[in-house]
Design an enzyme around this catalytic site. Structure first.
Site, PDB file in Angstrom:
ATOM      1  N   LYS A 161     -17.921   8.551  -4.788  1.00  0.00           N
ATOM      2  CA  LYS A 161     -18.398   9.134  -3.528  1.00  0.00           C
ATOM      3  C   LYS A 161     -19.132  10.428  -3.868  1.00  0.00           C
ATOM      4  CE  LYS A 161     -17.409   8.503   0.437  1.00  0.00           C
ATOM      5  NZ  LYS A 161     -18.323   8.044   1.515  1.00  0.00           N
TER       6      LYS A 161
ATOM      7  N   ASP B  57     -17.637   3.293  -0.518  1.00  0.00           N
ATOM      8  CA  ASP B  57     -17.509   2.626   0.788  1.00  0.00           C
ATOM      9  C   ASP B  57     -18.555   1.520   0.923  1.00  0.00           C
ATOM     10  OD1 ASP B  57     -19.510   4.568   0.836  1.00  0.00           O
ATOM     11  OD2 ASP B  57     -19.156   5.161   2.917  1.00  0.00           O
TER      12      ASP B  57
ATOM     13  N   ASP C 121      -7.927   1.123  -6.997  1.00  0.00           N
ATOM     14  CA  ASP C 121      -6.742   0.544  -6.373  1.00  0.00           C
ATOM     15  C   ASP C 121      -7.157  -0.235  -5.123  1.00  0.00           C
ATOM     16  OD1 ASP C 121      -3.957   0.123  -5.987  1.00  0.00           O
ATOM     17  OD2 ASP C 121      -3.954   1.731  -4.488  1.00  0.00           O
TER      18      ASP C 121
ATOM     19  N   TYR D 231      -4.190  10.319  -8.518  1.00  0.00           N
ATOM     20  CA  TYR D 231      -2.824   9.870  -8.794  1.00  0.00           C
ATOM     21  C   TYR D 231      -2.040  10.908  -9.594  1.00  0.00           C
ATOM     22  CZ  TYR D 231      -2.928   4.993  -7.226  1.00  0.00           C
ATOM     23  OH  TYR D 231      -2.954   3.848  -6.476  1.00  0.00           O
TER      24      TYR D 231
ATOM     25  N   ASP E 250      -7.718  -4.672  -4.666  1.00  0.00           N
ATOM     26  CA  ASP E 250      -7.014  -5.494  -3.675  1.00  0.00           C
ATOM     27  C   ASP E 250      -8.015  -6.285  -2.846  1.00  0.00           C
ATOM     28  OD1 ASP E 250      -4.496  -4.621  -4.438  1.00  0.00           O
ATOM     29  OD2 ASP E 250      -3.814  -4.317  -2.373  1.00  0.00           O
TER      30      ASP E 250
HETATM   31  C1  IPM Z   1      -1.435  -1.243  -8.339  1.00  0.00           C
HETATM   32  C2  IPM Z   1      -0.328  -0.787  -7.432  1.00  0.00           C
HETATM   33  C3  IPM Z   1       0.205   0.546  -7.961  1.00  0.00           C
HETATM   34  C4  IPM Z   1      -0.904   1.569  -7.842  1.00  0.00           C
HETATM   35  C5  IPM Z   1       1.509   1.038  -7.314  1.00  0.00           C
HETATM   36  C6  IPM Z   1       2.610   0.015  -7.392  1.00  0.00           C
HETATM   37  C7  IPM Z   1       1.955   2.347  -7.911  1.00  0.00           C
HETATM   38  O1  IPM Z   1      -0.776  -0.709  -6.117  1.00  0.00           O
HETATM   39  O2  IPM Z   1      -1.185  -1.378  -9.549  1.00  0.00           O
HETATM   40  O3  IPM Z   1      -2.535  -1.482  -7.840  1.00  0.00           O
HETATM   41  O4  IPM Z   1      -1.088   2.179  -6.770  1.00  0.00           O
HETATM   42  O5  IPM Z   1      -1.600   1.763  -8.834  1.00  0.00           O
HETATM   43 MG    MG Z   2      -2.743  -1.475  -5.831  1.00  0.00          MG
END
Ligand code: IPM
Ligand code: MG
Length: 367
Positions: free
Chosen positions: A191, A224, A248, A141, A252
């Site tokens: 990884k 993975d 990230d 990032y 999710d």
């Molecule tokens: C998260 C989001 C952020 C990230 C975005 C909005 C920059 O996806 O907090 O998971 O990628 O970190």
């Molecule tokens: Mg995210």
């Protein structure tokens, strides 16, 4: 003792709607002898519209001074074509970077009332309670060099995955500490089979483990395979520690195990300040959901549970945090649902504001 201070940054899309419900919860605690000094400001697209930048220096300075920042969400389609440097997301990334919030705690907890809701089978997710610790201030990032350059007659996109030993060690320590307070198990994901940064990650986690946390059960997985195991049998995990990008993605994934992204809070913590509290920012894992903004459909629970994390990690109010979490659970057990939590069998969803009110009614009932 002065009141603890909170900076609220509602942001864009559904951010202001869900944050309005958090304000009600904060005010409720205020009437019960726990007053907070709250200020509000802009971040993301709304800050860009007002000031031409997603985060002004003044707002950044305020964020550095308060005991905790609460953030809603940033972004929206109207900002998609802005230059990278002023996109709404840059406001959030600047807060994370300049406050040095290296440890991002993303719990994924499956509430009993929602176990049918996951896309996985009920017995795979029922009772699930895991914590992902995502490194938040380094890695791909932020690594340099980055950019889109010209090479001969074609363009090349470049990002750099970069981790120092100390960056790995400090987030590993945060994860080991959390594991000790939970079920004493940590799984580290990288990884190392293809990335040098992954080899170093694994080495440093092992070193920190041997030197300081050998009582914690430690395992390693390629990220993975970790994603695969998270969907196959997520309950094998307690705490997971991983880098910025893998964290990230995996968070999710973990979020969907619980049924809805609208349920998941997060805490981003840095080093302790002079008053002993950690630098801290709390935000829901979900985004700004511009498609439903302003319709009263948003689920305020993730944002309210983020405030519960603030009570626990910033304000040493663990009992009140648990009480707020139990109020959320009780409302769900009563069958109250926002639109995102409507199963295939349907039903009548309640609005964002009604969900906030229902949670406060439960809080009050336990007073
Ligand atoms: C998260 C989001 C952020 C990230 C975005 C909005 C920059 O996806 O907090 O998971 O990628 O970190
Ligand atoms: Mg995210």
């Amino acid at each position: 003792m002065p009141n603890p201070t909170i900076l609220i940054l509602p942001g864009d899309g559904i951010g202001p709607e869900v944050m309005a419900e958090v304000r009600k919860v904060i005010d409720w605690f205020g009437t019960r002898g726990h007053a907070f000094d709250v200020t509000e400001d802009l971040v993301g697209g709304c800050a860009y519209d007002a000031h031409g930048t997603p985060l002004t220096d003044e707002t950044m300075a305020k964020a550095q001074e308060v005991d905790a920042v609460l953030l809603g969400a940033v972004g929206g389609p109207q900002y998609d074509n802005l230059d990278f440097s002023v996109k709404p997301e840059r406001g959030l990334l600047r807060l994370r970077k300049e406050m040095d919030l290296f440890a991002n705690l993303r719990p994924a907890q499956c509430f009993d009332a929602l176990a049918d809701f996951s896309s996985l089978k009920k017995d795979v997710v029922a009772g699930l309670d895991i914590m992902i610790v995502r490194e938040l201030t380094s890695g791909v990032y932020f690594g340099e060099p980055r950019g889109i350059i010209k090479e001969g007659n074609e363009r090349v996109g470049i990002n750099t995955q970069r981790y120092t030993e100390s960056e790995i060690a400090r987030v590993a320590r945060s994860a080991f500490e959390l594991a000790r307070k939970r079920n004493n198990k940590l799984c580290s994901m990288e990884k190392a089979n293809v990335m040098e940064s992954g080899v170093l990650w694994r080495d440093v986690v092992n070193e920190v483990h041997a030197a300081e946390y050998s009582d914690v059960e430690l395992s390693h997985m390629y990220a993975d395979a970790g994603a695969m195991q998270l969907t196959r049998w997520p309950k094998q995990f307690d705490v997971i520690v991983t880098d910025n990008l893998f964290g990230d993605l995996l968070s999710d994934l973990a979020a969907m195990l619980t049924g809805s992204l609208g349920m998941l809070p997060s805490a981003s913590l840095g080093a302790p300040m002079a008053n002993g509290r950690p630098k801290a920012l709390y935000e829901p894992v979900h985004g700004s959901a511009p498609d439903i903004a302003g319709t009263g459909k948003a689920n305020p629970i993730a944002c309210i549970l983020s405030f519960a994390m603030a009570l626990r990690y910033s304000f040493d109010m663990g009992d009140e945090a648990t009480r707020l979490e139990q109020a959320v659970e009780a409302v769900l057990a009563d069958g109250l649902r926002t639109a995102d939590l409507m199963g295939p069998e349907g039903g009548t969803p309640i609005s964002t504001a009604d969900m906030g009110d229902a949670i406060i009614a439960k809080l009050a009932a336990t007073a």
